[in-house]
Write a protein that holds these residues in place. Sequence first.
Motif, PDB file in Angstrom:
ATOM      1  N   TYR A  81      38.403  40.520  36.741  1.00  0.00           N
ATOM      2  CA  TYR A  81      37.801  39.235  36.361  1.00  0.00           C
ATOM      3  C   TYR A  81      36.725  39.384  35.300  1.00  0.00           C
ATOM      4  CZ  TYR A  81      39.943  38.299  40.839  1.00  0.00           C
ATOM      5  OH  TYR A  81      40.835  38.226  41.867  1.00  0.00           O
ATOM      6  N   LEU A  82      36.574  40.592  34.765  1.00  0.00           N
ATOM      7  CA  LEU A  82      35.471  40.854  33.839  1.00  0.00           C
ATOM      8  C   LEU A  82      35.496  39.924  32.621  1.00  0.00           C
ATOM      9  CD1 LEU A  82      33.043  42.606  33.211  1.00  0.00           C
ATOM     10  CD2 LEU A  82      34.552  44.236  32.119  1.00  0.00           C
TER      11      LEU A  82
ATOM     12  N   ASN B 234      42.590  31.767  32.444  1.00  0.00           N
ATOM     13  CA  ASN B 234      42.008  31.356  33.726  1.00  0.00           C
ATOM     14  C   ASN B 234      43.097  30.888  34.685  1.00  0.00           C
ATOM     15  OD1 ASN B 234      39.691  31.718  32.268  1.00  0.00           O
ATOM     16  ND2 ASN B 234      39.370  29.549  31.897  1.00  0.00           N
TER      17      ASN B 234
ATOM     18  N   THR C  24      33.283  35.906  40.342  1.00  0.00           N
ATOM     19  CA  THR C  24      32.371  36.949  39.859  1.00  0.00           C
ATOM     20  C   THR C  24      30.935  36.806  40.368  1.00  0.00           C
ATOM     21  OG1 THR C  24      31.930  35.694  37.845  1.00  0.00           O
ATOM     22  CG2 THR C  24      33.709  37.279  37.743  1.00  0.00           C
TER      23      THR C  24
ATOM     24  N   ILE D  72      31.007  43.722  37.794  1.00  0.00           N
ATOM     25  CA  ILE D  72      31.933  42.622  38.095  1.00  0.00           C
ATOM     26  C   ILE D  72      33.320  43.246  38.272  1.00  0.00           C
ATOM     27  CG2 ILE D  72      33.110  40.669  36.958  1.00  0.00           C
ATOM     28  CD1 ILE D  72      30.374  39.988  35.770  1.00  0.00           C
TER      29      ILE D  72
ATOM     30  N   ILE E 200      33.860  30.926  37.750  1.00  0.00           N
ATOM     31  CA  ILE E 200      32.975  32.093  37.586  1.00  0.00           C
ATOM     32  C   ILE E 200      32.289  32.428  38.904  1.00  0.00           C
ATOM     33  CG2 ILE E 200      30.898  32.948  36.429  1.00  0.00           C
ATOM     34  CD1 ILE E 200      31.737  31.323  33.992  1.00  0.00           C
TER      35      ILE E 200
ATOM     36  N   TYR F 296      26.264  37.569  39.135  1.00  0.00           N
ATOM     37  CA  TYR F 296      26.295  38.387  37.919  1.00  0.00           C
ATOM     38  C   TYR F 296      27.179  37.741  36.855  1.00  0.00           C
ATOM     39  CZ  TYR F 296      23.918  42.171  40.373  1.00  0.00           C
ATOM     40  OH  TYR F 296      22.999  42.923  41.054  1.00  0.00           O
ATOM     41  N   GLY F 297      28.254  37.106  37.307  1.00  0.00           N
ATOM     42  CA  GLY F 297      29.158  36.430  36.379  1.00  0.00           C
ATOM     43  C   GLY F 297      28.451  35.289  35.669  1.00  0.00           C
TER      44      GLY F 297
ATOM     45  N   LEU G  66      26.142  36.722  33.111  1.00  0.00           N
ATOM     46  CA  LEU G  66      26.954  37.198  31.984  1.00  0.00           C
ATOM     47  C   LEU G  66      27.425  36.013  31.132  1.00  0.00           C
ATOM     48  CD1 LEU G  66      28.110  39.773  30.798  1.00  0.00           C
ATOM     49  CD2 LEU G  66      30.026  39.611  32.353  1.00  0.00           C
ATOM     50  N   ALA G  67      27.896  34.954  31.795  1.00  0.00           N
ATOM     51  CA  ALA G  67      28.387  33.775  31.067  1.00  0.00           C
ATOM     52  C   ALA G  67      27.245  33.099  30.305  1.00  0.00           C
ATOM     53  CB  ALA G  67      29.025  32.789  32.033  1.00  0.00           C
TER      54      ALA G  67
ATOM     55  N   PRO H 107      34.067  35.509  32.830  1.00  0.00           N
ATOM     56  CA  PRO H 107      32.774  34.951  32.410  1.00  0.00           C
ATOM     57  C   PRO H 107      32.474  35.208  30.941  1.00  0.00           C
ATOM     58  CG  PRO H 107      32.427  36.885  33.805  1.00  0.00           C
ATOM     59  CD  PRO H 107      33.893  36.593  33.823  1.00  0.00           C
TER      60      PRO H 107
END
Lengths: 132, 389
Positions: free
Chosen positions: B174-175, B24, B347, B170, B343, B350-351, B354-355, B178
């Motif tokens: 950065y995929l 990160n 992102t 995403i 996040i 959606y991030g 996903l997280a 998250p």
Amino acid sequence: MSFISIKFLMILDSIEKSKQMTILIFILAVIGLTAIYFAVINIKPVELRIASIEDSMVDRLVKINGTIGNIRKSKTNNFYWTVDDGSNITVPILDNKFKKLSVKKGDSVGIIGLVTMYNGELEVMPKEIYVK
Amino acid sequence: MFFIIIGVALGFAAGFIPGFSSENLSLLLVTYGIISTNYYLVVTVIAVEISYSFFGFLSPMIFGVGNEATSLTIDNAYSDLTEDALKRGMETVASGGLVGILISLPLLFFAEDVYPLVYNSLRPLVGWILLFLCAYMVWIERGWKRKFFAATIFCLSGLVGLLVKNSGLIPSNYLLLPIFIGLYGFSSLISEKHREIYPMQDIAWIKKARIAAVAFIASMFASFVTGMKRGQTSSLALRIGGISKREEVLFIMSAISLAFTTLSIFVLSSTGKVRSTLAYDIQEIMGDIYFSQTVLFVGSVIVSACISVCALILLAKPLGRALSRINGKYLKVFGFSICVLLIVNFTGVYGIVLAFTTACIGILSSRLRVRSTHLMGVLLLPSIVAMIL
């Protein structure tokens, strides 16, 4: 907001370590996966000409049509197609399912893929390939 | 030197924030272009990654919150250490890490010839090797129930990878943000794991030499196989090397973490292939790298490691004392907030979805008491599918 979220999730987790709670978390994971699935299938590719692909389009799903101008094989057994519709762009063929396609120079193809940048060059990373 | 010290300081700070990782931090450095000269930026990123490879063990040891490389310490080694045990734990991490760098250095002189040769020979088999390793990792779980749970966790996380890979949902840069924050950060921040405090014991020199040999072979092997990360490598090394004592687990994990990171620079230089986040960052900043640049980067690795080890040993005691006074819950909330902000910023919605999904899968693995390395199905399953099908 994040403080409230973490508190909520901590409470969720600390509630008796029962089977029901584990099943609930499993269901939440499945719901999340379903949401991601629908989000992904709803991303429609934009059909465009190769000349109009630019740096700002990296990570966009696009559809291009053209002929294979050149096929190059790398030392690591990957293939790199140059797809031409007047302008040209590189299409890296890294997945085995695409490597099995029998194509040759001059074949017409339709490619749905993600615009990526590698070493400063724009590429289309294929998700689907149609040989016409 | 200035940038190395800055990088080490940043890696040190990241080690204290539960749920936060060097990936990160490097992402922030690369994205915002805080350092404009490429060489200085790479040196800083190397220092961040290397120092975090040492300091990253602090968070699991103190708060029980790990990442891809260190979460095994919670499963198999230490968490919630007392002041004295923390000092010994940090010394073990320091010596393990130094050994990891030392065992990988000689390969620098053979990398240019050996890696392309081995890589090309193994390439047609890599998919099958990965499949076998994943099946083996599931198989070594005790009892049929756990084997089934492990396979479920592997498939669920793999499904996430298959769905989002090359989807455009995403931004690809950065995929993993998250995904990893969810799988390892959020899930261990939230999940209350069963923890025990054990006294530290010394490792005999002969045993250390044996562990170093196992770490060397495991890291070497992992550097050839696409998709293998530090977590699985450590897990396999523990099993194959018959290592189960907690201090030995900490030692070998630290050694593998540093050896893997160092070897990933050699792999990038000799084959152009990315094997770690550090290698990814170097490629993003520099493109292809040459042998002379590799030597310079390896020099940065050594200097960063030496500074980190000195800091670990000097700060071990006062840190242990200071940390025992801090309320871990506030730090966890702080770490959680930073991760959420990252996040959302990189992102979007959606991030977060996903997280949240990956956090649920991470919590499931903890509740079902299976190894957290199965969560790496998120990277492994898409790789296996792409290579075999």
